[in-house]
Design an enzyme around this catalytic site. Structure first.
Site, PDB file in Angstrom:
ATOM      1  N   SER A 124       0.841  -1.204   0.000  1.00  0.00           N
ATOM      2  CA  SER A 124       0.000   0.000   0.000  1.00  0.00           C
ATOM      3  C   SER A 124       0.869   1.244   0.000  1.00  0.00           C
ATOM      4  CB  SER A 124      -0.855  -0.017   1.266  1.00  0.00           C
ATOM      5  OG  SER A 124      -1.443   1.243   1.479  1.00  0.00           O
ATOM      6  N   TYR A 149      -2.246  -1.213  10.733  1.00  0.00           N
ATOM      7  CA  TYR A 149      -2.499  -1.823   9.418  1.00  0.00           C
ATOM      8  C   TYR A 149      -1.324  -1.525   8.471  1.00  0.00           C
ATOM      9  CZ  TYR A 149      -3.833  -1.479   4.544  1.00  0.00           C
ATOM     10  OH  TYR A 149      -3.809  -1.538   3.176  1.00  0.00           O
ATOM     11  N   LYS A 153       2.005  -3.846   6.519  1.00  0.00           N
ATOM     12  CA  LYS A 153       2.473  -3.824   5.125  1.00  0.00           C
ATOM     13  C   LYS A 153       3.987  -3.570   5.083  1.00  0.00           C
ATOM     14  CE  LYS A 153      -1.583  -4.424   3.186  1.00  0.00           C
ATOM     15  NZ  LYS A 153      -1.929  -5.735   2.597  1.00  0.00           N
TER      16      LYS A 153
HETATM   17  C1  UD1 Z   1      -7.160   4.703   3.444  1.00  0.00           C
HETATM   18  C2  UD1 Z   1      -6.080   4.321   4.411  1.00  0.00           C
HETATM   19  C3  UD1 Z   1      -4.958   3.631   3.660  1.00  0.00           C
HETATM   20  C4  UD1 Z   1      -5.502   2.416   2.950  1.00  0.00           C
HETATM   21  C5  UD1 Z   1      -6.621   2.869   2.011  1.00  0.00           C
HETATM   22  C6  UD1 Z   1      -7.299   1.671   1.377  1.00  0.00           C
HETATM   23  C7  UD1 Z   1      -6.241   6.001   6.199  1.00  0.00           C
HETATM   24  C8  UD1 Z   1      -5.560   7.120   6.924  1.00  0.00           C
HETATM   25  N1  UD1 Z   1      -5.616   5.490   5.147  1.00  0.00           N
HETATM   26  O1  UD1 Z   1      -6.607   5.669   2.554  1.00  0.00           O
HETATM   27  O2  UD1 Z   1      -3.963   3.232   4.582  1.00  0.00           O
HETATM   28  O3  UD1 Z   1      -4.483   1.782   2.233  1.00  0.00           O
HETATM   29  O4  UD1 Z   1      -7.629   3.576   2.738  1.00  0.00           O
HETATM   30  O5  UD1 Z   1      -8.088   2.099   0.317  1.00  0.00           O
HETATM   31  O6  UD1 Z   1      -7.336   5.598   6.566  1.00  0.00           O
HETATM   32  N2  UD1 Z   1     -13.015  10.990   3.347  1.00  0.00           N
HETATM   33  C9  UD1 Z   1     -14.048  11.840   3.693  1.00  0.00           C
HETATM   34  N3  UD1 Z   1     -15.197  11.301   4.176  1.00  0.00           N
HETATM   35  C10 UD1 Z   1     -15.378   9.941   4.325  1.00  0.00           C
HETATM   36  C11 UD1 Z   1     -14.309   9.080   3.953  1.00  0.00           C
HETATM   37  C12 UD1 Z   1     -13.145   9.639   3.484  1.00  0.00           C
HETATM   38  O7  UD1 Z   1     -13.923  13.064   3.568  1.00  0.00           O
HETATM   39  O8  UD1 Z   1     -16.452   9.519   4.787  1.00  0.00           O
HETATM   40  C13 UD1 Z   1     -11.767  11.574   2.801  1.00  0.00           C
HETATM   41  C14 UD1 Z   1     -10.546  11.268   3.646  1.00  0.00           C
HETATM   42  O9  UD1 Z   1     -10.341  12.261   4.605  1.00  0.00           O
HETATM   43  C15 UD1 Z   1      -9.445  11.253   2.583  1.00  0.00           C
HETATM   44  C16 UD1 Z   1     -10.152  10.823   1.305  1.00  0.00           C
HETATM   45  O10 UD1 Z   1     -11.532  10.997   1.544  1.00  0.00           O
HETATM   46  O11 UD1 Z   1      -8.978  12.545   2.404  1.00  0.00           O
HETATM   47  C17 UD1 Z   1      -9.878   9.377   0.961  1.00  0.00           C
HETATM   48  O12 UD1 Z   1     -10.162   8.596   2.099  1.00  0.00           O
HETATM   49  P1  UD1 Z   1     -10.163   7.006   2.052  1.00  0.00           P
HETATM   50  O13 UD1 Z   1     -11.000   6.556   0.922  1.00  0.00           O
HETATM   51  O14 UD1 Z   1     -10.502   6.507   3.414  1.00  0.00           O
HETATM   52  O15 UD1 Z   1      -8.663   6.644   1.662  1.00  0.00           O
HETATM   53  P2  UD1 Z   1      -7.270   7.039   2.391  1.00  0.00           P
HETATM   54  O16 UD1 Z   1      -7.516   7.646   3.708  1.00  0.00           O
HETATM   55  O17 UD1 Z   1      -6.473   7.819   1.412  1.00  0.00           O
END
Ligand code: UD1
Length: 339
Positions: A124, A149, A153
């Site tokens: 990842s 998590y 990795k």
């Molecule tokens: C997350 C994990 C990462 C993992 C990946 C798997 C974290 C910090 N990182 O990545 O380790 O490999 O998922 O796909 O959790 N967001 C919102 N509202 C929501 C959900 C997300 O605003 O309800 C935003 C988050 O703040 C982020 C973006 O959307 O900025 C992407 O979030 P997400 O899809 O959870 O991915 P990552 O956080 O990048």
């Protein structure tokens, strides 16, 4: 090749199974179904036109893993199986370390005992940690991650590197995924989170289909153009194709360990993704700005140059494709595989 796909019933695993079969490989699936649904197998068989042998057990069971390798012969393993929820990993870290590491130990021991040399591992972008400069490059060190998590990795990458140093006949691919989203264009397989989705795209899809009231955008005061976090979203179809390319490359490379970023090299903000999804659905979606989520980085994207050069692979799908395909899956399967 005859390929064992661990976690082949999961989101990325199932999409990769379709691509492996299309590339002419024979696929055998091992999956505990702890975080996936047996119903995906029938959908995969319909998509591939093949019978797909499935072994339903957890790889942490060394006896069963050993028996599987004794009963069947494999040329390669693509290893997806593992626990993957960042927030949960902070609550039950022992389960994460134990499960993700033990499954890998058990698998690699069986591979070594039975002379299976090729392994593609799901790593990842989280291994780059908070300090790495953008865009993330594979040669960055030291690897670190802010969650248990992510640290599983980092550790597994290290374990595999050590195993390959001790036995240079092994060929390991460490694939660092950025943010996989989207589904097969048929809309018959997709991401089906067990509980409330942690990740942005599945949450947005559930808002659009009426399973959630609204999206909470986690912070709009980041140092980015619109204040929301930027991520390198990669279509799962492109990601799956990257696995097939990596597996092919393992048969010709002289390097025991190869590390490849699988991303597009472009960042998209949370609000840009919301608006792209609104275009796919054809209406506005309810969202509200909330506080930041602890541990989120403002920006993350890949330098995919090494994968382009060494795998002859690059992404082909746009953010609009990612949203259109996700919406096709979610609207046809509002409750996922059991809907
Ligand atoms: C997350 C994990 C990462 C993992 C990946 C798997 C974290 C910090 N990182 O990545 O380790 O490999 O998922 O796909 O959790 N967001 C919102 N509202 C929501 C959900 C997300 O605003 O309800 C935003 C988050 O703040 C982020 C973006 O959307 O900025 C992407 O979030 P997400 O899809 O959870 O991915 P990552 O956080 O990048």
């Amino acid at each position: 090749m005859r390929v064992l796909v661990s976690g082949g019933a999961g989101y990325i695993g199932s999409h990769t199974v379709v691509h492996l079969v299309a590339a002419g490989h024979d696929v055998v699936i091992v999956d505990s179904f702890a975080n996936s649904k047996p119903a995906v197998i029938g959908r995969l068989e319909a998509l591939t036109g093949r019978h797909l042998p499935v072994h339903a057990f957890d790889l942490t069971d060394r006896d069963k893993t050993e028996r599987l390798f004794g009963d069947e012969s494999f040329d390669a393993v693509v290893h997806f199986a593992g626990l993957k929820a960042v927030g949960e990993s902070a609550r039950i870290p022992l389960d994460y370390y134990e499960n993700n590491l033990d499954a890998t130990f058990s698998l690699v021991r069986a591979m070594r005992r039975h002379g299976v040399k090729l392994l593609v591992f799901s790593s990842s972008a989280t291994v780059y940690g908070e300090q790495a400069p953008l865009p993330y490059r594979e040669d960055y060190a030291p690897l670190q991650s802010s969650s248990p998590y992510g640290r599983t990795k980092v550790m597994i990458e290290q374990v595999l590197t050590d195993v390959a140093a001790a036995d240079p006949s092994m060929r390991f691919a460490l694939l660092r995924y950025f943010n996989p989203v989207g589904t097969h264009p048929s809309g018959t397989i997709g991401e089906d989170p067990q509980d409330i989705p942690n990740n942005l795209m599945p949450f947005l899809a559930q808002v659009a289909v009426g399973r959630r009231d609204k999206l909470i955008v986690f912070g709009d005061d980041y140092p980015t153009d619109d204040g929301t976090c930027e991520r390198d979203y990669i279509h799962v179809e492109d990601l799956a194709a990257g696995h097939v390319a990596a597996l092919g490359r393992l048969t010709t490379t002289n390097s025991p360990v190869s590390v490849w970023n699988l991303g597009t090299g472009r960042g998209t903000s949370v609000l840009e993704l919301v608006h792209a999804f609104e275009r796919a659905v054809g209406r506005e979606l309810p969202y509200e700005i909330g506080p930041r989520r602890p541990g989120d980085l403002p920006r993350s994207w890949a330098d995919p140059g090494r994968a382009h050069a060494e795998l002859g692979w690059s992404t082909t799908k746009s953010v609009d494709d990612m949203c259109a395909d996700t919406w096709r899956w979610q609207s046809a399967n509002p409750m996922g595989y059991e809907g």
